[in-house]
Motif scaffolding. Sequence first.
Motif, short mmCIF file in Angstrom:
data_model
loop_
_atom_site.label_atom_id
_atom_site.label_comp_id
_atom_site.label_asym_id
_atom_site.label_seq_id
_atom_site.Cartn_x
_atom_site.Cartn_y
_atom_site.Cartn_z
N HIS A 1 0.85 -1.18 0.00
CA HIS A 1 0.00 0.00 0.00
C HIS A 1 0.89 1.23 0.00
CE1 HIS A 1 -3.49 -2.46 0.84
NE2 HIS A 1 -2.85 -3.02 1.85
N ASP A 2 0.45 2.25 -0.75
CA ASP A 2 1.13 3.55 -0.74
C ASP A 2 0.54 4.36 0.40
OD1 ASP A 2 2.83 3.16 -2.99
OD2 ASP A 2 1.08 3.42 -4.28
N LEU A 3 1.37 4.72 1.36
CA LEU A 3 0.95 5.48 2.52
C LEU A 3 1.70 6.80 2.54
CD1 LEU A 3 1.18 2.42 4.92
CD2 LEU A 3 -0.91 3.42 3.97
N PRO A 4 1.22 7.77 3.30
CA PRO A 4 1.91 9.08 3.32
C PRO A 4 3.38 8.98 3.70
CG PRO A 4 -0.23 9.25 4.39
CD PRO A 4 0.00 7.79 4.10
N TRP A 5 3.76 7.97 4.48
CA TRP A 5 5.15 7.84 4.95
C TRP A 5 5.94 6.80 4.16
CZ3 TRP A 5 0.74 7.12 7.76
CH2 TRP A 5 0.32 5.81 7.93
N GLY A 6 5.34 6.19 3.13
CA GLY A 6 6.06 5.23 2.30
C GLY A 6 5.21 4.05 1.90
N ARG A 7 5.81 3.11 1.21
CA ARG A 7 5.11 1.90 0.76
C ARG A 7 5.35 0.78 1.75
NH1 ARG A 7 6.13 -0.59 -4.14
NH2 ARG A 7 3.93 -1.04 -4.29
N GLN A 8 4.27 0.06 2.09
CA GLN A 8 4.37 -1.02 3.06
C GLN A 8 3.40 -2.14 2.72
OE1 GLN A 8 3.43 0.78 6.85
NE2 GLN A 8 5.47 1.65 7.07
N ALA A 9 3.74 -3.32 3.21
CA ALA A 9 2.86 -4.48 3.15
C ALA A 9 2.86 -5.10 4.55
CB ALA A 9 3.36 -5.49 2.12
N THR A 10 1.83 -5.83 4.87
CA THR A 10 1.75 -6.47 6.18
C THR A 10 1.52 -7.97 6.04
OG1 THR A 10 -0.62 -5.98 6.36
CG2 THR A 10 0.91 -4.38 7.34
N LEU A 11 2.00 -8.70 7.04
CA LEU A 11 1.84 -10.15 7.09
C LEU A 11 1.98 -10.57 8.54
CD1 LEU A 11 5.18 -11.76 6.63
CD2 LEU A 11 4.90 -9.61 5.40
N THR A 12 1.73 -11.83 8.81
CA THR A 12 1.90 -12.37 10.15
C THR A 12 2.72 -13.65 10.08
OG1 THR A 12 -0.17 -13.62 10.06
CG2 THR A 12 -0.26 -11.41 11.04
N ASP A 13 3.40 -13.94 11.19
CA ASP A 13 4.11 -15.21 11.29
C ASP A 13 3.11 -16.29 11.71
OD1 ASP A 13 3.83 -15.18 14.09
OD2 ASP A 13 5.94 -14.75 14.48
N PRO A 14 3.52 -17.55 11.85
CA PRO A 14 2.57 -18.61 12.18
C PRO A 14 1.80 -18.40 13.49
CG PRO A 14 4.60 -19.57 11.36
CD PRO A 14 4.85 -18.08 11.53
N ASP A 15 2.32 -17.59 14.42
CA ASP A 15 1.63 -17.33 15.68
C ASP A 15 0.76 -16.07 15.64
OD1 ASP A 15 2.35 -19.35 17.76
OD2 ASP A 15 4.36 -18.82 17.07
N GLY A 16 0.82 -15.32 14.54
CA GLY A 16 0.05 -14.10 14.45
C GLY A 16 0.81 -12.85 14.85
N ASN A 17 2.13 -12.97 15.07
CA ASN A 17 2.94 -11.77 15.30
C ASN A 17 2.90 -10.93 14.04
OD1 ASN A 17 4.11 -12.21 18.02
ND2 ASN A 17 4.95 -14.04 17.06
#
Length: 119
Positions: free
Chosen positions: A96-112
């Motif tokens: 996603h293009d956000l005001p502070w930069g481009r980012q993506a999100t994900l989680t590890d197997p425990d949901g971190n």
Amino acid sequence: MNITHVRLLTVPVSDQDAAKEFYAGKLGFEVVMDRSTGPVRWLQLAPKGAETNVVLADHVPGAAPGSVHGLMLETSDLDADCEHLRGAGVEVEGPHDLPWGRQATLTDPDGNGIVLAAR
């Protein structure tokens, strides 16, 4: 103050082997140390060349597996890394293009929660 960097970040996990597979196998971290002393296993990983290491701990007093949110990892090619992770079966939101930069999100197997950010 003479602090120079963050040395270790502990990420609480329920299964150290599954976490190791995710962080090393899917995110490409290198295993810095994997030692057991009695019932305690010290599992330390890091991106290649990084000063900050991640400890995947299965017993952290006061911190449940999945309780870390906002662990931010920097990448030099966000789009390629997102595609690589999707190809490895990881659910990725973005980039996603956000005001502070481009980012993506994900989680590890425990949901971190992990944020993958472009430089």
